[in-house]
Design an enzyme around this catalytic site. Structure first.
Site, PDB file in Angstrom:
ATOM      1  N   HIS A 151      10.237  -0.643  -1.334  1.00  0.00           N
ATOM      2  CA  HIS A 151       9.102  -1.523  -1.620  1.00  0.00           C
ATOM      3  C   HIS A 151       7.806  -0.756  -1.871  1.00  0.00           C
ATOM      4  O   HIS A 151       6.922  -1.234  -2.556  1.00  0.00           O
ATOM      5  CB  HIS A 151       8.916  -2.574  -0.504  1.00  0.00           C
ATOM      6  CG  HIS A 151       8.361  -2.030   0.776  1.00  0.00           C
ATOM      7  ND1 HIS A 151       9.167  -1.505   1.751  1.00  0.00           N
ATOM      8  CD2 HIS A 151       7.086  -1.925   1.242  1.00  0.00           C
ATOM      9  CE1 HIS A 151       8.403  -1.103   2.763  1.00  0.00           C
ATOM     10  NE2 HIS A 151       7.136  -1.342   2.472  1.00  0.00           N
TER      11      HIS A 151
ATOM     12  N   LYS B 283       3.936   4.186  -4.440  1.00  0.00           N
ATOM     13  CA  LYS B 283       3.037   5.159  -3.793  1.00  0.00           C
ATOM     14  C   LYS B 283       3.280   6.574  -4.301  1.00  0.00           C
ATOM     15  O   LYS B 283       2.505   7.489  -3.997  1.00  0.00           O
ATOM     16  CB  LYS B 283       3.200   5.084  -2.271  1.00  0.00           C
ATOM     17  CG  LYS B 283       2.517   3.843  -1.707  1.00  0.00           C
ATOM     18  CD  LYS B 283       2.510   3.824  -0.199  1.00  0.00           C
ATOM     19  CE  LYS B 283       1.750   2.598   0.306  1.00  0.00           C
ATOM     20  NZ  LYS B 283       2.010   2.368   1.730  1.00  0.00           N
TER      21      LYS B 283
ATOM     22  N   HIS C  79       2.397  -7.346  -1.235  1.00  0.00           N
ATOM     23  CA  HIS C  79       1.053  -7.388  -0.630  1.00  0.00           C
ATOM     24  C   HIS C  79       0.293  -8.664  -0.976  1.00  0.00           C
ATOM     25  O   HIS C  79      -0.904  -8.781  -0.698  1.00  0.00           O
ATOM     26  CB  HIS C  79       0.221  -6.169  -1.048  1.00  0.00           C
ATOM     27  CG  HIS C  79       0.596  -4.932  -0.283  1.00  0.00           C
ATOM     28  ND1 HIS C  79       0.240  -4.724   1.029  1.00  0.00           N
ATOM     29  CD2 HIS C  79       1.337  -3.862  -0.656  1.00  0.00           C
ATOM     30  CE1 HIS C  79       0.733  -3.560   1.442  1.00  0.00           C
ATOM     31  NE2 HIS C  79       1.404  -3.018   0.433  1.00  0.00           N
TER      32      HIS C  79
HETATM   33 FE   LIG Z   1       3.123  -1.468   0.338  1.00  0.00          FE
END
Ligand SMILES: [Fe+2]
Length: 343
Positions: A199, A203, A253
């Protein structure tokens, strides 16, 4: 069809009529290549099957202890992996067709056809079942490879970034436990677990010191971090997963009241899997140690989701999460946590 050196095909014949049984034995003996075990009722057959594995079962449906399609169901319970060929009387060909629909490989009508036909029917049934098994094994292998690949990608991200070390795996465990508690079916749980494992994939695009820096981030740095749901979703967009993985990543988010990012979606605009991920993610994040702060503890994490149930978080998901933590505590995050079998 067979060469003389191959071992005989082992057939269990379940037939209460001695005349019919002898005839089949005789006809198959003429063709050769078959080893027949004859049992007269279902109970005897089931007992024999406990110790032996034949290649196929020839099954009469009218037995002293069972009748009609119930005989098929009983046999499939005893020997779910064996090819079953049903014997039917002249007047019940419809039963034979129904038997095939119930998972039998084929049917033979008593008194019709010769030894060659019976032999061929058995041989083809055995071959078809073998192909079916191979296909199933190949599909299972593909699923395993998919999961291993997703885990490898998950680990790749976590290796460069101490912030997420183990985070995705732990979120995946908690998310799956929540999903199970909410009654999601096995396939959906598998998708949820898979999506959770990657998920935070986006990043990879965020400089790692942004992620591990203590204190407040600049707006610019926070903007880059906030791009990770979209970046992650874009990475997997081209992968033909059998589940909505890109949406799970893109929406994890988002918050129920529209206060989340990147799109400010509300309520059920957010896919259920992402609403589960949101809760699992925040509980794991608050209760774990971070490079820049110690663990705030599980109680602080549970307080956060309770306080914001109905505003930020889906109340049904929060309830399920509280139940999971009440029953398992921190154990749900451990490496050896016993996940329900989804593969
Ligand atoms: Fe996240």
């Amino acid at each position: 069809m067979r060469d003389a050196s191959s071992p005989p095909t082992k057939v269990l014949m379940v037939e209460d009529n001695p005349g019919d049984a002898r005839l089949v034995q005789l006809l198959l003996a003429e063709v050769g290549g078959f080893e027949i075990t004859w049992k007269q009722d279902l109970r005897e057959a089931a007992e024999w099957l406990r110790e032996h594995v034949p290649d196929a079962v020839l099954l009469d449906l009218s037995l002293p202890d069972s009748h009609g399609v119930a005989t098929i169901d009983a046999m499939r319970r005893v020997a779910p992996d064996l090819p079953v060929i049903v014997f039917t009387g002249l007047n019940d060909e419809a039963v034979g067709v129904a038997a095939v629909k119930r998972g039998c490989q084929d049917y033979l009508v008593k008194g019709q056809g010769d030894g060659q036909l019976i032999a061929r029917t058995i041989t083809y049934a055995v071959e078809r079942k073998a192909i079916e098994r191979e296909r199933q094994q190949a599909a299972e292998r593909m699923k395993r490879v998919l999961l291993q690949t997703v885990k490898a990608v998950s680990l790749t991200l976590e290796m460069r970034d101490p912030y997420t070390a183990g985070h995705q795996r732990r979120v995946a465990q908690l998310a799956q436990a929540i999903g199970e508690r909410m009654g999601l079916d096995a396939d959906r749980l598998e998708g949820l677990h898979t999506g959770a494992l990657i998920h935070d994939l986006g990043k990879i695009n965020v400089p790692s010191d942004f992620l591990s820096r203590p204190g407040k981030l600049s707006d610019a740095a926070f903007g880059v971090i906030k791009s990770h749901p979209n970046v992650g979703a874009e990475i997997v967009d081209g992968v033909d997963f059998p589940w909505p993985i890109a949406r799970m990543i893109r929406e994890h988010h988002e918050r129920l009241d529209g206060s989340g990012y990147p799109a400010g979606l509300r309520g059920e605009e957010i896919i259920l899997e992402a609403r589960i991920l949101a809760v699992a993610d925040v509980v794991e994040a608050i209760s774990s140690h971070r490079p820049y702060r110690p663990s705030l503890g599980l109680d602080a994490a549970l307080k956060e989701i309770q306080d914001r149930a109905g505003t930020a978080y889906d109340p049904a998901v929060v309830d399920a999460c509280l139940a999971v933590i009440r029953d398992n505590g921190n154990a749900v995050f451990r490496d050896d946590y016993d996940l329900p079998p989804v593969m």
